[in-house]
Design an enzyme around this catalytic site. Structure first.
Site, short mmCIF file in Angstrom:
data_model
loop_
_atom_site.label_atom_id
_atom_site.label_comp_id
_atom_site.label_asym_id
_atom_site.label_seq_id
_atom_site.Cartn_x
_atom_site.Cartn_y
_atom_site.Cartn_z
N TRP A 1 -45.39 91.10 5.68
CA TRP A 1 -44.88 90.01 4.85
C TRP A 1 -45.64 88.70 5.09
O TRP A 1 -45.85 88.30 6.22
CB TRP A 1 -43.39 89.75 5.17
CG TRP A 1 -42.46 90.79 4.64
CD1 TRP A 1 -42.81 91.95 4.03
CD2 TRP A 1 -41.03 90.78 4.69
NE1 TRP A 1 -41.68 92.65 3.69
CE2 TRP A 1 -40.58 91.97 4.09
CE3 TRP A 1 -40.09 89.87 5.18
CZ2 TRP A 1 -39.23 92.28 3.96
CZ3 TRP A 1 -38.74 90.18 5.06
CH2 TRP A 1 -38.31 91.37 4.45
N LYS B 1 -46.32 91.04 0.02
CA LYS B 1 -46.48 92.14 0.97
C LYS B 1 -47.93 92.58 0.96
O LYS B 1 -48.38 93.25 0.04
CB LYS B 1 -45.58 93.31 0.55
CG LYS B 1 -44.31 93.38 1.35
CD LYS B 1 -43.59 94.68 1.14
CE LYS B 1 -42.33 94.70 1.99
NZ LYS B 1 -41.44 95.77 1.64
N THR C 1 -25.91 80.58 -13.08
CA THR C 1 -27.16 80.48 -12.30
C THR C 1 -28.32 80.19 -13.25
O THR C 1 -28.23 80.47 -14.45
CB THR C 1 -27.45 81.80 -11.57
OG1 THR C 1 -27.43 82.84 -12.54
CG2 THR C 1 -26.42 82.07 -10.51
N GLU D 1 -23.94 80.10 -6.29
CA GLU D 1 -22.90 81.04 -5.87
C GLU D 1 -22.16 80.58 -4.62
O GLU D 1 -21.17 81.17 -4.22
CB GLU D 1 -23.52 82.43 -5.60
CG GLU D 1 -24.08 83.12 -6.83
CD GLU D 1 -25.53 82.73 -7.15
OE1 GLU D 1 -25.97 81.65 -6.71
OE2 GLU D 1 -26.21 83.51 -7.84
P1 AMP Z 1 -29.60 77.46 -7.44
O1 AMP Z 1 -28.47 78.40 -7.51
O2 AMP Z 1 -30.25 77.21 -8.75
O3 AMP Z 1 -29.22 76.19 -6.73
O4 AMP Z 1 -30.75 78.14 -6.57
C1 AMP Z 1 -30.50 78.60 -5.28
C2 AMP Z 1 -31.77 79.04 -4.62
O5 AMP Z 1 -32.66 77.93 -4.47
C3 AMP Z 1 -31.58 79.57 -3.21
O6 AMP Z 1 -31.16 80.89 -3.19
C4 AMP Z 1 -32.96 79.38 -2.63
O7 AMP Z 1 -33.84 80.42 -3.00
C5 AMP Z 1 -33.44 78.10 -3.28
N1 AMP Z 1 -33.20 76.97 -2.37
C6 AMP Z 1 -32.18 76.11 -2.34
N2 AMP Z 1 -32.32 75.20 -1.37
C7 AMP Z 1 -33.49 75.48 -0.74
C8 AMP Z 1 -34.21 74.92 0.36
N3 AMP Z 1 -33.78 73.85 1.00
N4 AMP Z 1 -35.37 75.52 0.70
C9 AMP Z 1 -35.84 76.62 0.07
N5 AMP Z 1 -35.21 77.18 -0.97
C10 AMP Z 1 -34.05 76.63 -1.39
#
Ligand code: AMP
Length: 555
Positions: A446, A441, A187, A332
């Site tokens: 929220w 918050k 990640t 993940e």
């Molecule tokens: P990654 O594992 O680096 O791809 O990051 C995943 C995270 O990116 C997710 O848990 C979200 O918080 C954010 N994310 C991915 N796609 C979107 C989307 N279309 N809109 C808002 N947040 C997103």
């Protein structure tokens, strides 16, 4: 229970490539090469043949055994494709390192993965020289190029093309347990240490089958697909696998991700589907507007990784006639969880109403089970407004992190805590309102930082915007909005606040609006709110009353 009488054949990644080679052998994979800058083209059959040679090189001179980890530090190219298939195909695990990480973080993940070999694109030669001595388990460094273009580095290395030409042609892909590990991706690690998601052959093939379906990525043999999303970011969202399954043409942009290079490739190769994060599409849009060039062959842009800004959606849709879809997922989850295609019942809606639906993160795809729960763990109704912590489960979602990291991310009843906060509606559209840690918050209520950011991005002078909760003497937290203006513009805080006033509830309006020359971006192009919080840690809201005691800590 009566047992079904069907063949129990394992789902193997190498079978995707074998299928493409046999049935779509001449369908092209075109790559802009990072070593020569030239366009390289060949067919799926060539990709298969070279992957077989690579398999012989891996298992022969490089002594890679089943279960070993092999790291790539590489762009999207045909060579990276060959590594995807050959490494998993011999039973080893391809670990795609993100070169945009800090070098010591790359060292950390290579050591954590205990990688045996590293394959790298020549653009990363200085990086390899900087990290090689710290990577104790790595026995071989391989430059992904030919002898003529091999970089001059201090580290002992082999050359990819030489390894391949010396390797035997014939290789039979072994068949083994489909639950064996095939890929490893860490990640982004914007907080804490990076954690590894370890994909299996089964999860990867199932994800590819789902992602090819019409309402997901939607790929077929008529697809000319350009994944601008890198192969080091969750396997380019699974496109290298789904494209083989469908027999699509693939266009790989290599190291050149600027607007001009992307536009040239799109036009030259008649690309009809492109995928990537919003920052890439912002850069391309700027280039298109300045140059007057177009991307007329593109039917669809799939944008994900962070929320799709409304202004971007409207610009591509209205000025360039491109269908914009939003996808949501995470490392993940292999990564796809939702894709935002409209339903037939939406056909007669007005343009503005359609845009509203497209700004949701998308509809749940089969294979991903999802629930939103409140702070006490109660499952919330799917009413399109009850926001809670998003949990998921399914066959391409991790059941634990590699080497046991982050056990708190899993619930006792078998769900994965995504760390996202959002709501789900009765049609299965999910809307993210925040990351758990980014929720603002104010007085216990929220405020969605994402909605604030999206609204701010609509202001004509705003290039990027980030909202986050900042300590406030009365409300515990109030929103602080940080804006990167578009080049040659000079927006004022008042003009932005005025613009926001019509779009978000009054009590959400940021108490502070600050300007920054360059937004801090993380390794996958997302705004680093952790960094922003650090930069503005001593910030004081202009109208807050800080007299009479210390500021309360974040609530
Ligand atoms: P990654 O594992 O680096 O791809 O990051 C995943 C995270 O990116 C997710 O848990 C979200 O918080 C954010 N994310 C991915 N796609 C979107 C989307 N279309 N809109 C808002 N947040 C997103």
């Amino acid at each position: 229970m009566l047992r079904g009488q069907m063949m129990d054949r394992p789902l193997m990644i190498a079978d995707l490539l074998r299928h493409a080679a046999l049935n779509h052998g001449k369908q092209e994979i075109v790559s802009r090469l990072p070593d020569t800058g030239e366009l390289h083209r060949y067919g799926w059959a060539d990709c298969h043949a070279r992957s077989q040679r690579l398999a012989n090189a891996l298992t022969g001179p490089l002594k890679i055994k089943p279960g070993d980890r092999v790291t790539t530090i590489a762009w999207n190219t045909h060579r990276h494709m060959e590594l995807y298939y050959a490494v998993s195909g011999v039973g080893a695990v391809i670990h795609t390192a993100n070169p945009r990480l800090d070098p010591m973080q790359i060292v950390w993940i290579i050591n954590h993965a205990k990688s045996k070999a590293v394959f790298y694109d020549v653009t990363f030669a200085p990086l390899v020289d900087a990290i090689a001595k710290h990577c104790k388990t790595v026995k071989n460094w391989v430059a992904m190029t030919g002898e003529a273009t091999k970089p001059d580095i201090k580290t002992k290395q082999s050359v990819y093309e030489t390894l391949l030409s010396n390797a035997g042609e014939h290789y039979d892909w072994p068949e083994f347990d489909e639950n064996s590990a095939a890929g490893l991706c860490y990640t982004s690690g914007t907080t804490g240490e990076p954690k590894g998601a370890l994909y299996s052959h089964r999860s990867t093939v199932l994800h590819a089958m789902m992602s090819a379906t019409a309402d997901a990525v939607g790929v077929g043999a008529d697809g000319i697909i350009m994944p601008v999303v890198p192969m080091f970011h969750v396997n380019a969202w699974g496109v290298p696998y789904a494209a083989a399954l469908a027999g699509s043409k693939l266009v790989m942009p290599g190291a050149q991700l600027d607007g001009k290079s992307i536009q040239e490739l799109v036009e030259g190769e008649k690309v009809n589907l492109v995928l990537g994060v919003p920052t890439v599409w912002l850069g391309l849009l700027q280039y298109l507007r300045e140059s007057g060039k177009r991307i007329d062959t593109v039917h669809k842009v799939l944008m994900g990784g962070s929320a799709m800004p409304e202004s971007l959606l409207r610009a591509y849709q209205d000025e360039y006639g491109v269908e914009m879809q939003q996808g949501w997922g995470m490392t993940e989850m292999s990564p796809l969880g939702t894709v935002g295609k409209l339903l037939p019942k939406h056909e007669d809606l007005s343009g503005d109403e359609k845009v509203k639906i497209k700004l949701k993160q998308g509809r749940l795809l089969f294979g991903v089970d999802m629930r939103a729960v409140d702070d006490d763990g109660n499952v919330l109704p799917r009413d399109g407004q009850s926001a809670g912590h998003i949990h998921v489960r399914g066959p391409w979602i991790i059941s634990s992190y590699y080497r046991g990291a982050g056990p708190e991310s899993f619930t006792d009843d078998g769900w994965f805590r995504t760390g996202d906060v959002g709501h789900i509606d009765e049609d299965g559209y999910m809307t993210i309102t925040d990351r758990s840690k980014d929720v603002i918050k104010s007085g216990g209520e929220w405020i969605s930082s994402i909605d604030l950011e999206n609204a701010a991005m609509g202001h004509p002078d705003v290039a990027m915007a980030a909202a986050f909760g900042h300590p406030h003497p009365k409300w515990q937290e109030r929103p602080l909005l940080v804006v990167q203006p578009k080049p040659n513009t000079n927006p004022t805080a008042d003009s932005i606040r005025e613009y926001l006033a019509g779009q978000v509830p009054k009590w959400w309006l940021p108490d502070g609006i600050e300007f920054i020359d360059e937004m801090p971006l993380g390794a996958t192009g997302k705004i680093l709110k952790t960094k922003l919080r650090e930069i503005y840690k001593d910030y004081k809201f202009p109208d807050a009353d800080y007299e009479g005691g210390a500021m309360p800590t974040k609530g």
